[in-house]
Design an enzyme around this catalytic site. Sequence first.
Site, PDB file in Angstrom:
ATOM      1  CG  ASP A  16      -3.787  -6.880   3.791  1.00 28.23           C
ATOM      2  OD1 ASP A  16      -4.753  -6.562   4.598  1.00 28.23           O
ATOM      3  OD2 ASP A  16      -3.062  -7.809   3.831  1.00 28.23           O
ATOM      4  CB  SER A 253       6.159   1.234   5.631  1.00 25.15           C
ATOM      5  OG  SER A 253       7.272   0.467   5.207  1.00 25.15           O
ATOM      6  CE  LYS A 254      -1.001  -0.822   3.281  1.00 25.84           C
ATOM      7  NZ  LYS A 254      -2.162  -1.132   2.623  1.00 25.84           N
ATOM      8  NE  ARG A 255       7.432   0.980  -0.023  1.00 26.91           N
ATOM      9  CZ  ARG A 255       8.605   1.514   0.454  1.00 26.91           C
ATOM     10  NH1 ARG A 255       9.723   0.762  -0.065  1.00 26.91           N
ATOM     11  NH2 ARG A 255       8.741   2.397   0.815  1.00 26.91           N
ATOM     12  CE  LYS A 256      11.473   0.810   4.391  1.00 27.28           C
ATOM     13  NZ  LYS A 256      11.631   1.778   5.409  1.00 27.28           N
TER      14      LYS A 256
END
Length: 486
Positions: A16, A253-256
């Site tokens: 994404d 970050s895309k993770r968080k």
Amino acid sequence: MTSPARLRVAPSPTGDPHVGTAYMSLFNLAYARKTGGQFVLRIEDTDRARYQADSEQQVFDTLRWLDLDWDEGPDVGGPYAPYRQSERLDTYRPFVEQLLADGHAYYCWCSPERLTALREEQQRTKSPVTGYDRLCYGKTREERAALPGFSENPVVRMLVPDDVPLEFDDIIRGRVAAPRPDDQVILKADGFPTYHLAVVVDDHLMGITHVVRGEEWISSTPKHVLLYRMLGLTPPAFAHMPLLRNTDKSKISKRKNPAARLTWFREQGYLPEALRNFLQLLAYPPVEGDSELATFAEFVAGFDWAKVNTVGPIFDLKKLDWLNGAYIRTLSPSALADRIAEHYAYTGEWTPSAAELETLRAATPLIQERLTLLSEALPKLQFLFTADDDVVVEEDAAKALNEDAPRVLDAAIPALEALESFDTASVEAALRAALVDGLGIKPKFAFGPLRVALTGSRVSPPLFESMELLGRDSTLARLRRFRTSR
Ligand code: GLU
């Protein structure tokens, strides 16, 4: 007059798209437009391990949604096509050959295991020398094969000389220094170039005059400047934009962070113009005095790299919410209704019929003043799209009613039945006369039960307007039905 500049954004399709891609596109595009030049979209898909097939389309969709359109790119073509690096493998090869022939690069057969062990050893001994130890440098394949940690398929590394320039001029930061790079891999064992080689070759071949990218690439720039020198090419100008940070200063970050994903903003119901304006304000002062709202054209007209701030901009969603509300209020009600309908068509939650669309248009002025996100529209207006018999009274709404409710309804129903015209003003006058004056009940208690009967909730758009929208039949049907349930 500045000569037409060519700029690019070069996302890697690894999922994404990151909000940083839009942020970079915005500033690149602004300068391209300011100078009457071009903005190029290049897809950097050489990292096959992280490649994701649907990511490229998401990049196209989200950037177009934001109106950050490109003049050249994989989907629109252009004089330097192809614009997808995986389709340019033959283009990179001669550059690698030239670097090898000139002694600026060498083959390396070290196995991944050896490289990991080397790195671990350097960390354990806290070695001042880090990076590749040049075991393969100057060796033939046979000489190297006789040593441990050999792998069949070699990579190609650039030979970083002692006099590698570690400083470069940055358009927004001035003179910038970066750490000494080690002998970077430029061609991988799978035949794909690494980012470092591909970016230099493509920026050169595509005539890019300004490389504008995130601060996280500062440490790579000496490698790129060196490659330009080794290849005898003139480097472009560089500008490194400040990294977006969370309110606690951490990196987005895309993770968080859900908000690191560009599609998240669309799903949430933000307007693209508000998000664009927000991204602009992160690294740039308001275009005009105190007004934070600026169109892209206004931003472009006065665009100047000198105004870009270099201190980590804070990604504050509260600010974006405020901007979104402000943009919502600049729209005409009918334009807003269209945007609301588009939003729900995009999320797939609701596709209004022609009649519903008409209702939505009529109802939009009632909610426009207090709307922050497009996605808040349907919950507020759901009662208009619910059949009279399906209105469900929410628990807190039922609890909030007092013993006046039956009396209120018994007085309200005939007062409304007697009305000739069912417009907002007549409805209001009739209800005030019957309930506030007639029964002597305070407006809050007089109108509360009517609101609950009509919408099922304690909060709703303005009551009398809502009645007009629902019409006489629906309004009375709901009031009577609610009365029977009490
Ligand atoms: N492909 C790199 C990225 O994903 C581009 C960096 C650059 O603009 O040079 O961000």
